[in-house]
Design a protein around this motif. Sequence first.
Motif, PDB file in Angstrom:
ATOM      1  N   TYR A 373     -28.148 -31.745 -12.670  1.00 54.01           N
ATOM      2  CA  TYR A 373     -28.448 -30.312 -12.598  1.00 54.01           C
ATOM      3  C   TYR A 373     -28.404 -29.674 -13.987  1.00 54.01           C
ATOM      4  CZ  TYR A 373     -27.113 -25.395 -12.339  1.00 54.01           C
ATOM      5  OH  TYR A 373     -27.010 -24.044 -12.570  1.00 54.01           O
ATOM      6  N   CYS A 374     -27.404 -30.036 -14.792  1.00 53.05           N
ATOM      7  CA  CYS A 374     -27.282 -29.450 -16.134  1.00 53.05           C
ATOM      8  C   CYS A 374     -28.471 -29.825 -17.016  1.00 53.05           C
ATOM      9  CB  CYS A 374     -25.978 -29.909 -16.784  1.00 53.05           C
ATOM     10  SG  CYS A 374     -24.499 -29.219 -16.020  1.00 53.05           S
ATOM     11  N   LEU A 375     -28.957 -31.057 -16.888  1.00 55.64           N
ATOM     12  CA  LEU A 375     -30.122 -31.474 -17.675  1.00 55.64           C
ATOM     13  C   LEU A 375     -31.372 -30.695 -17.248  1.00 55.64           C
ATOM     14  CD1 LEU A 375     -29.519 -35.333 -17.781  1.00 55.64           C
ATOM     15  CD2 LEU A 375     -29.128 -33.675 -19.607  1.00 55.64           C
ATOM     16  N   ALA A 376     -31.575 -30.557 -15.933  1.00 54.70           N
ATOM     17  CA  ALA A 376     -32.733 -29.787 -15.459  1.00 54.70           C
ATOM     18  C   ALA A 376     -32.592 -28.305 -15.812  1.00 54.70           C
ATOM     19  CB  ALA A 376     -32.888 -29.968 -13.950  1.00 54.70           C
ATOM     20  N   TYR A 377     -31.377 -27.798 -15.719  1.00 51.73           N
ATOM     21  CA  TYR A 377     -31.122 -26.401 -16.071  1.00 51.73           C
ATOM     22  C   TYR A 377     -31.410 -26.162 -17.552  1.00 51.73           C
ATOM     23  CZ  TYR A 377     -28.516 -21.986 -16.467  1.00 51.73           C
ATOM     24  OH  TYR A 377     -28.157 -20.687 -16.703  1.00 51.73           O
ATOM     25  N   SER A 378     -31.120 -27.143 -18.400  1.00 50.44           N
ATOM     26  CA  SER A 378     -31.344 -26.989 -19.832  1.00 50.44           C
ATOM     27  C   SER A 378     -32.829 -26.843 -20.150  1.00 50.44           C
ATOM     28  CB  SER A 378     -30.765 -28.186 -20.585  1.00 50.44           C
ATOM     29  OG  SER A 378     -29.383 -28.292 -20.371  1.00 50.44           O
ATOM     30  N   VAL A 379     -33.679 -27.573 -19.402  1.00 48.12           N
ATOM     31  CA  VAL A 379     -35.126 -27.492 -19.651  1.00 48.12           C
ATOM     32  C   VAL A 379     -35.638 -26.082 -19.387  1.00 48.12           C
ATOM     33  CG1 VAL A 379     -37.379 -28.375 -18.938  1.00 48.12           C
ATOM     34  CG2 VAL A 379     -35.431 -29.941 -19.140  1.00 48.12           C
ATOM     35  N   SER A 380     -35.292 -25.537 -18.220  1.00 48.26           N
ATOM     36  CA  SER A 380     -35.760 -24.182 -17.898  1.00 48.26           C
ATOM     37  C   SER A 380     -35.084 -23.136 -18.777  1.00 48.26           C
ATOM     38  CB  SER A 380     -35.482 -23.877 -16.423  1.00 48.26           C
ATOM     39  OG  SER A 380     -34.103 -24.005 -16.126  1.00 48.26           O
ATOM     40  N   MET A 381     -33.812 -23.349 -19.130  1.00 52.85           N
ATOM     41  CA  MET A 381     -33.096 -22.391 -19.971  1.00 52.85           C
ATOM     42  C   MET A 381     -33.714 -22.329 -21.366  1.00 52.85           C
ATOM     43  SD  MET A 381     -29.071 -22.457 -21.001  1.00 52.85           S
ATOM     44  CE  MET A 381     -28.342 -21.220 -22.070  1.00 52.85           C
ATOM     45  N   SER A 382     -34.111 -23.482 -21.909  1.00 52.65           N
ATOM     46  CA  SER A 382     -34.742 -23.490 -23.231  1.00 52.65           C
ATOM     47  C   SER A 382     -36.089 -22.777 -23.200  1.00 52.65           C
ATOM     48  CB  SER A 382     -34.908 -24.923 -23.723  1.00 52.65           C
ATOM     49  OG  SER A 382     -35.744 -25.661 -22.837  1.00 52.65           O
ATOM     50  N   GLY A 383     -36.841 -22.936 -22.101  1.00 49.35           N
ATOM     51  CA  GLY A 383     -38.104 -22.207 -21.993  1.00 49.35           C
ATOM     52  C   GLY A 383     -37.908 -20.707 -21.917  1.00 49.35           C
ATOM     53  N   ILE A 384     -36.890 -20.272 -21.165  1.00 47.34           N
ATOM     54  CA  ILE A 384     -36.603 -18.837 -21.076  1.00 47.34           C
ATOM     55  C   ILE A 384     -36.186 -18.286 -22.430  1.00 47.34           C
ATOM     56  CG2 ILE A 384     -35.033 -17.145 -20.055  1.00 47.34           C
ATOM     57  CD1 ILE A 384     -34.963 -18.916 -17.545  1.00 47.34           C
ATOM     58  N   GLY A 385     -35.304 -19.016 -23.134  1.00 46.00           N
ATOM     59  CA  GLY A 385     -34.850 -18.532 -24.439  1.00 46.00           C
ATOM     60  C   GLY A 385     -35.952 -18.481 -25.483  1.00 46.00           C
ATOM     61  N   ALA A 386     -36.911 -19.405 -25.400  1.00 44.28           N
ATOM     62  CA  ALA A 386     -37.990 -19.428 -26.386  1.00 44.28           C
ATOM     63  C   ALA A 386     -39.059 -18.382 -26.111  1.00 44.28           C
ATOM     64  CB  ALA A 386     -38.621 -20.814 -26.427  1.00 44.28           C
TER      65      ALA A 386
END
Length: 499
Positions: A373-386
């Motif tokens: 979950y943390c790995l998948a969450y990181s992908v979407s979180m990086s897109g939101i932050g960028a």
Amino acid sequence: MPRPTCGPLATSGRCPSVTPGTWAAATLAVRPWQRRQQRMPQALERADGSWAWVVLLATMVTQGLTLGFPTCIGIFFTELQWEFQASNSETSWFPSILTAVLHMAGPLCSILVGRFGCRVTVMLGGVLASLGMVASSFSHNLSQLYFTAGFITGLGMCFSFQSSITVLGFYFVRRRVLANALASMGVSLGITLWPLLSRYLLENLGWRGTFLVFGGVFLHCCICGAIIRPVATSVAPETKECPPPPPETPALGCLAACGRTIQRHLAFDILRHNTGYCVYILGVMWSVLGFPLPQVFLVPYAMWHSVDEQQAALLISIIGFSNIFLRPLAGLMAGRPAFASHRKYLFSLALLLNGLTNLVCAASGDFWVLVGYCLAYSVSMSGIGALIFQVLMDIVPMDQFPRALGLFTVLDGLAFLISPPLAGLLLDATNNFSYVFYMSSFFLISAALFMGGSFYALQKKEQGKQAVAADALERDLFLEAKDGPGKQRSPEIMYVTSV
């Protein structure tokens, strides 16, 4: 004849016994530093120079210290709840106040930067953040913790963070995109290191000793601020002589000054006239009601499922370590011209994926499931932050962007203030952490669908207007060609025969 002296008054130029003939000699004798200061011009750093990379490193450290810190609050959640015998909702106010002030104090930070400069504002933020954490270690109730570690520390973190980001725009011109991408890595480093340090200090010193150490850690923002030297700008300030303003009463003058300040830093006029900006603010505010919840409740949720405390703290570090590589990559991809017209939809897609991953977390509390979950969450979180600020730049003209950003951060801060206590109320009512992640998924998925659908409808409406204008232009050109170059079309006359 001896020269008259008058002790301390000689340095202030108020000695009545010094005659006009000896005034210059006395002044030069007591103020030799003024001549040296006039002969030593202040050295200004140039943009894109070698010192700019040192400032970039200081900005990375500042971002890691400030934006990375709220992610470790979940480690202290259970400890603070037990210490003050408080409910989940009452304990949740601490991270919500900290995060809200971190975002809402942006306009105040802009005023301080314009008045005192970036260096002083960064150092002031470090001092305030340190004082807030040191004072919070002596708190006897949650109200004192709200004010010290929540309000004062959040205010200092805002000053240091936003001032360091502002100064990058002066130090980097040709490599500004690269500098912002590298500076964002500081946030990921902070998310990685803060939970590990917090867990280690909490086991050895307790939460009060840990907060006291954190006060010393935040003083490093002062060192980062001292590194920021004045930079030479290519545009010279313009001096204009304006007529003196008309006399006003003190009350009206104060109200007028407040109104001008609010209008300068908060774009309420853009909110009224720009439909895309209004849709974006509403969508982001709605998504913020669910976005910060995993960062606050993931560690208590894992411990609730009998996951070891060290492993639970490691989950947040996995998110931060993944973002070290994913966030710059997402920023570089978002900056490509091929994605320029689709950034709004990519941002909505990132929110949708973030909401869907929270459903996975709510389904199982096994450690390895949480790692996935943390790995998948990181992908979407990086897109939101960028994409979050890049989309705002696409919607609002750049000359109005600072004002639009000020209102954007204030309204988002209000949503950050509401979100964790609202989840705490739900947790107190159900005593089940899974409902917190269901709540997060609801807000994120609904916000993604709202923004995606609204942006698509606005785009179709704009295309319809352009098609009508193109048809009208084509019809006029056809009629002109049909009438011939020598003829002139007679105007149509319409007679109104009834009302």
